[in-house]
Design an enzyme around this catalytic site. Sequence first.
Site, short mmCIF file in Angstrom:
data_model
loop_
_atom_site.label_atom_id
_atom_site.label_comp_id
_atom_site.label_asym_id
_atom_site.label_seq_id
_atom_site.Cartn_x
_atom_site.Cartn_y
_atom_site.Cartn_z
N ASP A 1 -9.22 1.23 -1.91
CA ASP A 1 -8.59 2.65 -1.63
C ASP A 1 -9.27 3.92 -1.99
O ASP A 1 -9.00 4.90 -1.35
CB ASP A 1 -7.17 2.57 -2.56
CG ASP A 1 -6.13 1.67 -2.02
OD1 ASP A 1 -6.33 1.32 -0.71
OD2 ASP A 1 -5.30 1.32 -2.66
N TYR B 1 1.94 2.25 -1.50
CA TYR B 1 1.97 2.14 -2.95
C TYR B 1 1.69 3.45 -3.47
O TYR B 1 1.13 4.24 -3.08
CB TYR B 1 0.85 1.17 -3.11
CG TYR B 1 1.10 0.02 -3.83
CD1 TYR B 1 1.65 -0.31 -5.07
CD2 TYR B 1 0.86 -1.27 -3.00
CE1 TYR B 1 1.86 -1.37 -5.71
CE2 TYR B 1 1.26 -2.46 -3.50
CZ TYR B 1 1.86 -2.55 -4.81
OH TYR B 1 2.27 -3.65 -5.35
#
Length: 674
Positions: free
Chosen positions: A322, A410
């Site tokens: 990420d 998320y």
Amino acid sequence: MASLVQHLGLFLLFFLPLSLVSCHSHHHPLDSLTPSEFRQVQAIVNGSNPGSSHNVTFQYVGLDEPDKPALLSWLSNPNSTTLPPPRRAFVITRLHSQTHEIIVDLSTQSIVSDKVYSGHGYPLLTSEEQTAASELPLTYPPFIASIRKRKLKLSDVVCSTFTVGWFGEEKSRRVLKILCFYTDGTANLYMRPIEGVTIVVDLDEMKITEYHDRLTVPMPEAEGTEYRLSKQKPPFGPRLNGVSSMQPDGPGFKIDGHNIRWANWDFHVSFDARAGLIISLASIYDLQKRTFRRVLYRGYLSELFVPYMDPTEEWYYKTFFDLGEFGFGLCTVPLQPLADCPSNAVFMDGYYAGQDGKPVKISNAFCIFEQQAGRIMWRHTEVEIPGEEIREVRPEVSLVVRMVATVGNYDYILDWEFKPSGSIKLGVGLTGILEVKGVSYTHTSQIKEDVYGTLLAHNTIGVNHDHFLTYHLDLDVDGDANSFVKANLETKRVKDNISPRKSYWTVVSETAKTESDAQIQLGLKPAELIVVNPNKKTKLGNYVGYRLIPGSLSSPLLSDDDYPQIRGAFTKYDVWITPYNKSEKWAGGLYMDQSRGDDTLAVWSQRNREIENKDIVLWYTIGFHHVPCQEDFPVMPTLSGGFELRPTNFFERNPVLKTKPPTYGHWPNCTTKP
Ligand SMILES: *[C@@H]1O[C@H](CO)[C@@H](O)[C@H](O)[C@H]1NC(C)=O
Ligand SMILES: *[C@@H]1O[C@H](CO)[C@@H](O)[C@H](O)[C@H]1NC(C)=O
Ligand SMILES: *[C@@H]1O[C@H](CO)[C@@H](O)[C@H](O)[C@H]1NC(C)=O
Ligand SMILES: *[C@@H]1O[C@H](CO)[C@@H](O)[C@H](O)[C@H]1NC(C)=O
Ligand SMILES: *[C@@H]1O[C@H](CO)[C@@H](O)[C@H](O)[C@H]1NC(C)=O
Ligand SMILES: [Cu+2]
């Protein structure tokens, strides 16, 4: 900033009311680039590309960290005649399908270097190119046909971008995969994947280059997927009372530019498009030595690896990094006062460069607040002295710096919590929405094969996955020359019948000489892991140190030869120590998108460099194996974890012995409701 040490008078009393001071015009050398500096960088890079300036995209713009020795010597010489180290920007652009690494000097307004990067991997994705790519399917006839075939409304289709990873291909193009979701009747698009369609977009050409529609599975229902309060129906609950965190005397911290002083702590915060929050130069005031002592030079989240455990055609590539692919700073979301942070919080903005190089503001990117969470800092009740009862309690108050990054589905909550006792606690909270797979099943009794996850709702599998957060922690324990000590706890047999006891444990310490001595899989043997300054001892002769108190243990379960694990090899050990090297910042390498694992912490460490009595960096990975469960649907209650850096023989004694408890004497017109 230069006059750190001169303010000590203010800090002899903790919780002294201090008013917020607005920032000065001068920079701290570690300050993030300002909006005007982003504009300067943009103009300088644009000017160096006559004719093709509109073809340049800015994939990353950030501070080119000053050389550590230069910065430390400037800091240790706080007088106005010394110039700070030169202020530079590090820029990664794409131009004509090539990646450029550019260093811009902001004082001379010039380009110091401009190199074409020819290794593997690609830079951070910009949000603009992801938006452009995600809109392509909506006008792509084969996709429109797939939507019709499924009897869905194109107007309710939302598409999102996914990095493709690397699976041994010889050649790579800068591509993304696109997955689409269906909103019809819900905002929770992630719970309604349009399963079975694979779309590949070439980013250099910005067009769809591959398209497959392989299977059709039922679309999960919208019913029950909403998380917005306005869409919920009774019954509501449980009912929660608000807890006031009012501070009658105002905040006890002082912000000067990006420097924060609170209680006995002094540190600097900055914002980076890739890392998000960076904490630098954290020092703690030692009441006995009457001076600030440095603990941490620079600390930040270096990578976040999220591999999913479904090897099928539509899912195998989902192995995300990420930070290096999407940028935690780019994914930082504005914090909502009174909800993301308590009422006493103060907010700070962040800036990054958009794809055109112009500054983009994230309001309320960080919040800073004093937290009294009902914990006890220390206490003792003494009842053994006849005729006397002694009770001493010090409630704990700490200072928290928080950010939240939302990477698609998320949400990650990252806290840095500074405690007056000298501990730094790094908190990690996982919340948001799971990544789910559409299936035909509506009950577990129908499932006869491995579905790689848990049935969470009709037609909805929450796929198993991990979250590995790897922190770069450049500890400077009372100076930059440090060593890493493994204080192993070993069982000993009692010899020669000197005692009725047969065994005990004792501490057998081992100083790591080279990198391989400090590669540790936690949980295999009990040990305290301590970064010490081997040149400084307490009056009693112990080395001053800080130890790592690890969080939940979750080592990688993928095999070493699996491609995602080759790229994420930095998770192989929970702890690594490297000698400081300015270019070793990102555990998975500078170019994470489609990386091949040739620039990871695991590769750097193969040099097995000396780490004893050197400026060293501690890398620590906190991992979570996530087996989804029904409570994670439709939005997941925060799963918290964290770890602590705690002084160990750093102080001569308890550093909060003489802390006065906060007073709550004069709440303005406080009344209680009947
Ligand atoms: C880039 O520079 C050119 C001149 O080289 C100028 O005409 C153009 O406006 C600049 N573009 C931006 C976006 O700054
Ligand atoms: C540069 O951009 C222009 C306009 O956006 C486009 O027409 C041209 O093809 C681009 N050139 C290259 C080499 O990509
Ligand atoms: C101020 O800086 C100059 C240049 O580095 C140095 O020579 C001088 O000793 C410094 N003065 C003090 C008081 O530190
Ligand atoms: C720093 O690390 C990089 C990447 O591992 C390496 O290429 C370089 O030689 C190192 N520099 C020093 C001074 O060791
Ligand atoms: C507090 O109460 C007193 C007496 O009722 C009143 O005069 C004063 O204005 C109040 N102060 C505030 C801040 O509300
Ligand atoms: Cu998870």
